[in-house]
Scaffold this active site. Structure first.
Site, PDB file in Angstrom:
ATOM      1  N   CYS A  60      46.165  31.370  25.562  1.00  0.00           N
ATOM      2  CA  CYS A  60      47.253  30.948  26.454  1.00  0.00           C
ATOM      3  C   CYS A  60      47.455  31.933  27.602  1.00  0.00           C
ATOM      4  CB  CYS A  60      48.552  30.770  25.683  1.00  0.00           C
ATOM      5  SG  CYS A  60      49.204  32.285  24.953  1.00  0.00           S
ATOM      6  N   HIS A 106      52.583  39.437  39.355  1.00  0.00           N
ATOM      7  CA  HIS A 106      53.459  38.304  39.670  1.00  0.00           C
ATOM      8  C   HIS A 106      52.853  37.443  40.775  1.00  0.00           C
ATOM      9  CE1 HIS A 106      56.701  39.644  37.125  1.00  0.00           C
ATOM     10  NE2 HIS A 106      56.692  40.830  37.680  1.00  0.00           N
TER      11      HIS A 106
END
Length: 569
Positions: free
Chosen positions: A494, A191
């Site tokens: 992606c 994260h």
């Protein structure tokens, strides 16, 4: 004397600044009864600590804006929750089961009890359990004199150092004051790393020891090389100044990704909301390569309605009229559980019912989502492509394509995130119209390494030759399928790997036809791609495939791209 720390660079940039350490997590107070305490005095201390925490949060909320303001205001309200305080005061009583606790232990246990009650209610209330535990930690810190959790408050810009950042910690991170992020834990797809890329902050993760650098120590951070140097000298200061000057050359993108020989490689953006899409359009992204739809679902106790979904998707489509928007259907599960769709009791959720697989366990949600996407697409002019995550077999690809076509969506593809999809890409793309490589999960599953764990960061590196071979296998499979069907089979990337300018060259050489990334990364990637021809990219891709290690693959390619060092990338 200088001290150097080596980690994994996740966002390029060279800066010098003082360190501010993220406070360590509040430790659980000692358990067991405590004799000789005055319950009334203890109760007053708890009430005073609760009020102090609430006042501090309100003050920070008043100075904040946007999402950060809302998060802080909600946390301040939780700090005043009488259930938490009353439960703690009861545990100070000499007659309490197990004997009287210290004030800090009473708050700790009361917080546990309140959080458990909220979890048992499910849905929205269950999601508030984390807020209770955050407030509990703040009150215990106030009682014990320990630093409060959260991003440190500083009047001057600083380098934020931590073991790692929780997603909630980011609510109060001000990129105007944080010069760089350095962590001892985490990994290149953690994260913290994803946040740093989105904010454009130089960042180094998995650098053991940086969380022990004393507050105020001046450090040099090289986010490309993955290096942190305490007490930097004149060469590092010069490098930081040169980066600031060179960064102006990367300030924009003209909207056309191309190589030096004119070969087109469209540069797209990864987005989750309409606001993200607006920022991507402002950055001249050529379209959207990944619309993460689960973020419209995450804070919901129940499935959003058809109209709510149509509005959420349309808010993205409207920013890219006439341009491609690739929308990923729900990638629920693992680190993105949804109460109405996933089983949080799975022993190994990363290998469980997630992504496309949820349609077998909870049928209907996917079909309703596809219908909403189709209605949103019909109301706008964006060229909408749809893809399913966690597809592993040709049978799954064929079924998803049928579902998409039945819903009125003509272009249906798959995410390639597991090795089986890469190795059987020719068969999968006999049914699907395109593939998009999710390099974060592809790396995790190829190397059997949790992408959020710092100790596994070296394995969880998209430069791993095994991962690059699977990227090539996907591109080769797509070429085979295109020949067999007479229809082009584009292969995009992606995952976060596309945001690395050096790796973007390799991915292009391996056969990727589009690259999608955080909008902030587009100018640097475009600049570097424009310095190489397709032949050069293919040559560097072959060199990376031939390397025995991720380190050697990266260094071989970087040595052939002097523009990277010139720009501090």
């Amino acid at each position: 004397m200088s001290q150097q720390f080596e980690g994994v660079g996740v966002t390029p940039g060279r800066v010098v600044g003082p360190v501010r350490q993220m406070p360590a997590p509040v430790r659980e107070p000692a358990a067991g009864p405590v004799a000789g305490l005055d319950p009334e005095a203890g109760a007053e201390r708890i009430r005073a600590a609760s009020k102090a925490v609430q006042a501090g949060l309100k003050a920070r909320a008043a100075a904040a804006a946007g999402d950060a303001k809302g998060v802080l205001e909600a946390t301040a309200l939780m700090a005043a929750d009488p259930m938490l305080v009353k439960g703690a005061v009861k545990l100070l009583d000499p007659q309490a089961p197990g004997g009287p606790r210290s004030p800090e232990r009473a708050v700790w246990e009361s917080g546990d009890a309140v959080a458990q009650k909220l979890r048992s209610l499910g849905g929205y209330m269950a999601e508030r359990a984390a807020d209770v535990l955050d407030v509990r930690a703040r009150i215990v810190a106030e009682l014990t004199g320990a630093p409060a959790p959260g991003i440190p408050d500083s009047p001057a810009p600083f380098v934020l150092a931590a073991e790692d950042l929780a997603p909630a910690d980011t609510a109060t991170l001000d990129p105007a004051r944080v010069l760089a992020l350095v962590t001892s834990g985490g990994g290149p797809q953690s994260h913290t790393a994803i946040l740093a890329r989105a904010l454009g902050l130089p960042a180094v993760v998995a650098a053991p020891g940086v969380d022990a650098i004393p507050d105020g120590t001046e450090v040099y951070v090289d986010g490309a090389a993955g290096r942190v140097l305490a007490s930097p000298g004149d060469p590092e200061r010069a490098a930081a100044a040169a980066w600031t000057a060179a960064a102006s050359a990367l300030a924009g993108f003209d909207g056309t990704g191309r190589l030096a020989d004119g070969h087109r490689i469209p540069l797209l953006a990864n987005v989750a909301t309409g606001a993200d899409a607006a920022a991507a359009a402002a950055a001249n992204a050529e379209g959207v390569g990944l619309l993460r739809t689960e973020f419209a679902f995450l804070d919901r106790p129940a499935e959003p309605t058809h109209d709510e979904q149509v509005a959420a998707y349309g808010a993205v489509f409207e920013h890219f009229p006439g341009r491609k928007v690739v929308i990923r259907t729900l990638d629920a599960g693992a680190d993105k559980p949804l109460p109405f769709l996933t089983d949080t009791a799975e022993p190994n959720p990363a290998l469980g019912v997630r992504g496309y697989r949820t349609d077998t366990a909870t049928p209907g949600v996917l079909a309703r989502q596809l219908a909403a996407i189709a209605d949103a697409a019909a109301a706008h002019t964006a060229e909408v492509w749809v893809m399913a995550p966690m597809v592993s077999t040709p049978e799954e690809a064929a079924r998803f394509a049928r579902m998409a076509h039945d819903a009125g969506l003509p272009t249906a593809g798959v995410m390639v995130e597991v090795p089986s999809a890469a190795l059987t890409a020719a068969h999968i793309l006999a049914h699907a119209d395109f593939a998009s490589l999710g390099t974060n999960d592809l790396t995790q599953y190829t190397m059997a390494a949790d992408r959020l764990l710092g100790p596994l960061a070296a394995l969880n590196d998209p430069w791993q030759p095994a991962v690059l071979h699977l990227v090539k296998a996907t591109a080769d499979g797509a070429a085979h399928a295109a020949t067999a069907t007479g229809t082009p089979k584009p292969v995009g990337v992606c995952g976060e790997a596309a945001a690395d300018p050096a790796l973007a060259v390799v991915l292009t050489g391996l056969g990727a036809t589009t690259l999608s990334m955080t909008p902030r990364a587009i100018p640097a990637v475009a600049h570097v791609l424009a310095t190489v021809t397709l032949e050069t990219a293919q040559h560097l891709a072959a060199a990376a495939l031939a390397a025995p290690t991720a380190h050697q693959a990266r260094e071989t390619v970087r040595a052939a791209l002097p523009v990277l060092d010139q720009l501090g990338l």
